[in-house]
Design an enzyme around this catalytic site. Sequence first.
Site, PDB file in Angstrom:
ATOM      1  N   ASP A 108       1.091  -0.901  -0.142  1.00 50.38           N
ATOM      2  CA  ASP A 108       0.039  -0.389  -0.063  1.00 50.38           C
ATOM      3  C   ASP A 108       0.721   0.964  -0.305  1.00 50.38           C
ATOM      4  OD1 ASP A 108      -2.703   1.304   0.458  1.00 50.38           O
ATOM      5  OD2 ASP A 108      -2.173   2.104   2.774  1.00 50.38           O
ATOM      6  N   THR A 110      -0.205   4.794   0.483  1.00 55.21           N
ATOM      7  CA  THR A 110      -0.296   6.098   1.501  1.00 55.21           C
ATOM      8  C   THR A 110       0.324   5.982   2.593  1.00 55.21           C
ATOM      9  OG1 THR A 110      -2.195   6.838  -0.714  1.00 55.21           O
ATOM     10  CG2 THR A 110      -2.567   8.108   1.696  1.00 55.21           C
TER      11      THR A 110
END
Length: 239
Positions: A108, A110
């Site tokens: 991931d 962010t």
Amino acid sequence: IDMVKKASSSRAPIQNLADRISGYFVPVVILISIATFVVWWLLGPEPSMVYGLVNAIAVLIIACPCALGLATPMSVMVGMGKGAENGVLIKNAEKLELLSDIDVLIVDKTGTVTEGKPSINSIQVFDDSITEDHALQLAASLNSHSEHPLANAFLEYAKSKEIELSDAQDVQIEAGFGIEGIINKKRIRLGSDSYIKSNFKVESEDQNKSISWLELDDKVVGYFSIFDQVKPLASNAIN
């Protein structure tokens, strides 16, 4: 801590193989030990029975399948423990075993490899009817109704430029794609290219950034380039 304990007590698939081998290995070792005792007792020097007993026990000790049975659970426990010390949590023993075959890592972005604080990098307009500040005002006014992580980037940038927001009516949010509403009797849409269905090509320097397109009354008038700073330790963590 509870998660690490549960994971450490889970079974890896390779442990089933070790258990199957042990199922054959143990009786074979016992038979060899008995045969060793009999041969030493019948053919060995005196006291033959003592020599037979000593060597039969030696066979059992040396060929003990404990190492075979303990190797996997010990490896799982130590591996997950060391991982936890380094901030890496592994869900179970099966996942730990699968790690040896991994050749692609998907993470991931962010808030994981980036700071999680996106900011407006640039504004591009390609219509004479609108300025950069006006485009920002429209986008920020719409995003004042959104809880999306990127929405705050627009609001903070508008605040830093002392731009006053307008009222937006009939605001509709399509999760993961974009937002639309009516400002000053004009329909405004802001979002991804799939949401806007734009045919514009993003300039090369903005290709590695998040792009939000701005549409004014069904006409694309510009876009916002949004950047999230990569954490200084991100490359070390991935390595």
